[in-house]
Design a protein around this motif. Sequence first.
Motif, PDB file in Angstrom:
ATOM      1  N   ASP A 172       6.339  14.286 -23.349  1.00  0.00           N
ATOM      2  CA  ASP A 172       7.607  14.953 -23.044  1.00  0.00           C
ATOM      3  C   ASP A 172       8.203  15.667 -24.248  1.00  0.00           C
ATOM      4  O   ASP A 172       9.031  16.564 -24.097  1.00  0.00           O
ATOM      5  CB  ASP A 172       8.631  13.934 -22.519  1.00  0.00           C
ATOM      6  N   VAL A 173       7.806  15.264 -25.448  1.00  0.00           N
ATOM      7  CA  VAL A 173       8.391  15.868 -26.648  1.00  0.00           C
ATOM      8  C   VAL A 173       8.171  17.371 -26.680  1.00  0.00           C
ATOM      9  O   VAL A 173       8.986  18.131 -27.217  1.00  0.00           O
ATOM     10  CB  VAL A 173       7.817  15.215 -27.937  1.00  0.00           C
ATOM     11  N   PHE A 174       7.101  17.854 -26.046  1.00  0.00           N
ATOM     12  CA  PHE A 174       6.774  19.273 -26.132  1.00  0.00           C
ATOM     13  C   PHE A 174       7.762  20.140 -25.354  1.00  0.00           C
ATOM     14  O   PHE A 174       7.833  21.347 -25.582  1.00  0.00           O
ATOM     15  CB  PHE A 174       5.348  19.530 -25.647  1.00  0.00           C
ATOM     16  N   SER A 175       8.523  19.521 -24.455  1.00  0.00           N
ATOM     17  CA  SER A 175       9.543  20.294 -23.751  1.00  0.00           C
ATOM     18  C   SER A 175      10.611  20.791 -24.715  1.00  0.00           C
ATOM     19  O   SER A 175      11.322  21.761 -24.420  1.00  0.00           O
ATOM     20  CB  SER A 175      10.194  19.445 -22.640  1.00  0.00           C
ATOM     21  N   GLY A 176      10.739  20.125 -25.867  1.00  0.00           N
ATOM     22  CA  GLY A 176      11.709  20.549 -26.867  1.00  0.00           C
ATOM     23  C   GLY A 176      11.141  21.512 -27.894  1.00  0.00           C
ATOM     24  O   GLY A 176      11.871  21.968 -28.784  1.00  0.00           O
ATOM     25  N   TRP A 177       9.850  21.828 -27.795  1.00  0.00           N
ATOM     26  CA  TRP A 177       9.241  22.805 -28.710  1.00  0.00           C
ATOM     27  C   TRP A 177       9.416  24.188 -28.088  1.00  0.00           C
ATOM     28  O   TRP A 177       8.501  24.746 -27.492  1.00  0.00           O
ATOM     29  CB  TRP A 177       7.768  22.487 -28.916  1.00  0.00           C
ATOM     30  N   ASP A 178      10.594  24.755 -28.251  1.00  0.00           N
ATOM     31  CA  ASP A 178      11.004  25.899 -27.450  1.00  0.00           C
ATOM     32  C   ASP A 178      10.089  27.114 -27.559  1.00  0.00           C
ATOM     33  O   ASP A 178       9.918  27.861 -26.600  1.00  0.00           O
ATOM     34  CB  ASP A 178      12.435  26.318 -27.841  1.00  0.00           C
TER      35      ASP A 178
ATOM     36  N   LYS B  93      21.938  10.078 -19.762  1.00  0.00           N
ATOM     37  CA  LYS B  93      22.483  10.178 -21.125  1.00  0.00           C
ATOM     38  C   LYS B  93      21.819   9.181 -22.080  1.00  0.00           C
ATOM     39  O   LYS B  93      21.750   9.444 -23.282  1.00  0.00           O
ATOM     40  CB  LYS B  93      23.995   9.962 -21.105  1.00  0.00           C
ATOM     41  N   SER B  94      21.341   8.062 -21.554  1.00  0.00           N
ATOM     42  CA  SER B  94      20.688   7.081 -22.422  1.00  0.00           C
ATOM     43  C   SER B  94      19.272   7.505 -22.796  1.00  0.00           C
ATOM     44  O   SER B  94      18.757   7.131 -23.844  1.00  0.00           O
ATOM     45  CB  SER B  94      20.656   5.705 -21.751  1.00  0.00           C
ATOM     46  N   GLU B  95      18.641   8.313 -21.938  1.00  0.00           N
ATOM     47  CA  GLU B  95      17.242   8.679 -22.146  1.00  0.00           C
ATOM     48  C   GLU B  95      17.051  10.094 -22.681  1.00  0.00           C
ATOM     49  O   GLU B  95      16.081  10.363 -23.389  1.00  0.00           O
ATOM     50  CB  GLU B  95      16.478   8.563 -20.826  1.00  0.00           C
ATOM     51  N   PHE B  96      17.977  10.989 -22.333  1.00  0.00           N
ATOM     52  CA  PHE B  96      17.734  12.403 -22.611  1.00  0.00           C
ATOM     53  C   PHE B  96      18.936  13.036 -23.312  1.00  0.00           C
ATOM     54  O   PHE B  96      20.071  12.573 -23.182  1.00  0.00           O
ATOM     55  CB  PHE B  96      17.438  13.162 -21.306  1.00  0.00           C
ATOM     56  N   SER B  97      18.665  14.125 -24.034  1.00  0.00           N
ATOM     57  CA  SER B  97      19.738  14.815 -24.755  1.00  0.00           C
ATOM     58  C   SER B  97      20.167  16.103 -24.070  1.00  0.00           C
ATOM     59  O   SER B  97      21.285  16.570 -24.274  1.00  0.00           O
ATOM     60  CB  SER B  97      19.294  15.127 -26.193  1.00  0.00           C
ATOM     61  N   ARG B  98      19.296  16.697 -23.244  1.00  0.00           N
ATOM     62  CA  ARG B  98      19.653  17.968 -22.614  1.00  0.00           C
ATOM     63  C   ARG B  98      18.778  18.229 -21.401  1.00  0.00           C
ATOM     64  O   ARG B  98      17.660  17.717 -21.292  1.00  0.00           O
ATOM     65  CB  ARG B  98      19.498  19.129 -23.613  1.00  0.00           C
ATOM     66  N   ILE B  99      19.316  19.044 -20.492  1.00  0.00           N
ATOM     67  CA  ILE B  99      18.530  19.628 -19.415  1.00  0.00           C
ATOM     68  C   ILE B  99      18.162  21.024 -19.885  1.00  0.00           C
ATOM     69  O   ILE B  99      19.013  21.787 -20.331  1.00  0.00           O
ATOM     70  CB  ILE B  99      19.337  19.706 -18.099  1.00  0.00           C
ATOM     71  N   HIS B 100      16.872  21.346 -19.781  1.00  0.00           N
ATOM     72  CA  HIS B 100      16.383  22.586 -20.390  1.00  0.00           C
ATOM     73  C   HIS B 100      15.611  23.404 -19.361  1.00  0.00           C
ATOM     74  O   HIS B 100      14.809  22.866 -18.607  1.00  0.00           O
ATOM     75  CB  HIS B 100      15.464  22.247 -21.573  1.00  0.00           C
ATOM     76  N   PHE B 101      15.884  24.695 -19.333  1.00  0.00           N
ATOM     77  CA  PHE B 101      15.149  25.623 -18.477  1.00  0.00           C
ATOM     78  C   PHE B 101      14.284  26.490 -19.378  1.00  0.00           C
ATOM     79  O   PHE B 101      14.792  27.250 -20.208  1.00  0.00           O
ATOM     80  CB  PHE B 101      16.112  26.494 -17.660  1.00  0.00           C
TER      81      PHE B 101
END
Length: 601
Positions: free
Chosen positions: A217-223, A478-486
């Motif tokens: 899941d970390v790769f979802s934050g590699w914009d 909120k405990s698991e995630f920092s943002r919803i990302h499109f």
Amino acid sequence: MSISPEEVELAAGFVERNLPILIDYGKHFLKGANSQIRRRLPNTYQKYLATAAARYGRTKSFFIRDEPSSIYDFYVPLSASIGERKIKKADISKLQDISSLCVITGSAGSGKSVFMRHLFLSAINEGGKVPVFVELRDLNEDEFTVFDLILQSLKRNEFDLGSEYIRSALNDGHFLLLLDGYDEIDLLHRKKASKEILNISKMGKNISVFVSSRPDDVFSGWDNFSIAQLSPLTLEEASDLVEKLPYDDDIKKKFSIDLNKTLYVRHRSFLSNPLLLSIMLLTYGTSADIPNKLSIFYNLAYEALFQRHDALKGGYKREIRCHLDIQDFGRVFSAFSVSTYNKRQFRFSRMDALSAINKAITVTGIKVDSEKFLDDALQSVCLLIEDGLFIVFAHRSFQEYFVSKYISEQNEENQEMLIEKFWRNIEVDNVLNLLYEISPDIIERKLFIPKLKIFFNNIGVTKNTRKIGITHFTKYLKSEFSRIHFDNAGKAAISLTHTGNNPRYSSLISMAINCTSPSFIKNEREKYDMRKEMEKFSKKYGKKLEYPLKNLSYKSQIIKDFYELPGFYSKRYLEEAFDIKNTLERKHKNPEKFLNILLSS
């Protein structure tokens, strides 16, 4: 390391095609007469590329184990997909046409590392940027940075132009970075490595970085990175791989016939995976059927490796020099696997391997010579392979299987301790999934029940709660995630970015449902068209690419809509996980009752 004429020719071709660019670039950094630079640069690049091609263009496996052979002796061109785009017979130029920043993902045994080596060789063959191959697992061995590994890879392969030149060349996009095995980085080092890779990817507008990993899941934050998923083998590709593998021709012929008739259709999930397909060929002589469980599959593979008449060497049985039977050898190897897995060691020196074997001997109480045991693991049973100065598992999944086997054979106290220690890895490896196949009760009692109780208590759900409400759901997010990302505005590409905290209960919920309630997942897929649901959600909210969860409450409309959205992050999955917890608690509350049923007359 010996370098073949073909590798010299490959390197020379690259230098010849790129000579004006290399010289023009080097003149700005190297002092000396122009004629000296013109001599030094081609020699440096050619020596580096030939040495690196010899190192990364050959490998061993349990099929090809005596001498490293070219990956193309057994490599079948793999396809990949990036979103809706299908890339047949993917190579470096086809991927770079789409993105110069890319994560290559695939499950265990899908061929990621060999694919990365193929990209390295195709980069040399096609010209352009200078490829640099880096094994990220080396971050586990010392306090290295990713940049340190880049320097180390260049220097160990005879690139001697200095760190200042290398840093400048990186900034200018002169190198193509191939970073293999993100999933093999210890969790303690992974956050730091992720930050370093992202920083490197921003060093210059022309930078090219390709990273391989199991899905994370970390790769979802590699914009800025595209995600390329390796495609499963088609029937034609599977047949081509069988044909290439160095094995008994009669067995291969019979296996290929059955593969094309019914085997592939019945067991697509196994036989579309290069590793599992290879193992199936290995076991085919003793069993023409494929089990439905991976744990049974790996057990059959171990038996075949231990007991087989060697189809590579004229049909003789290799001697087990340490004189252990198959069970005792497996017990020692299981303990050895736990010792190395605990340190996240996937590659180790002979001395480190012997140290881990001696620990395993002490723990199991089985008397055996550690040197002979290691030699058997390398040469007779072939669970380990020599890789230059190091030793590696024939495949990392064997380590995972033997760790799960070890846990299954321990007393309850040890099982609880090991599960507590290893459960945080459930999203990056298969140890506990394999353990569930071997002994479901252990996982249900020692993992699902206690951890799901903690999770639901944390979000305010008690055993008297009748339904998962919007406030519970919001606490979960909120405990698991920092943002919803499109990822792409207006398209069905929604992801949640993890907070970075460990443990991740979302992964536990996924495992619990997949293991205990596959019918729920099947019904969800039949009931909802997830693509259409995601497209509607994206169309409504996707114009804004990011929604930080700290700015949202249970009253926010996007949270309310997300709550009702079907799929992995929905209230429906939380409700199913809650039902699973309650069902398992009832099941294990009175185990004597079930024993009495068995023993009743």
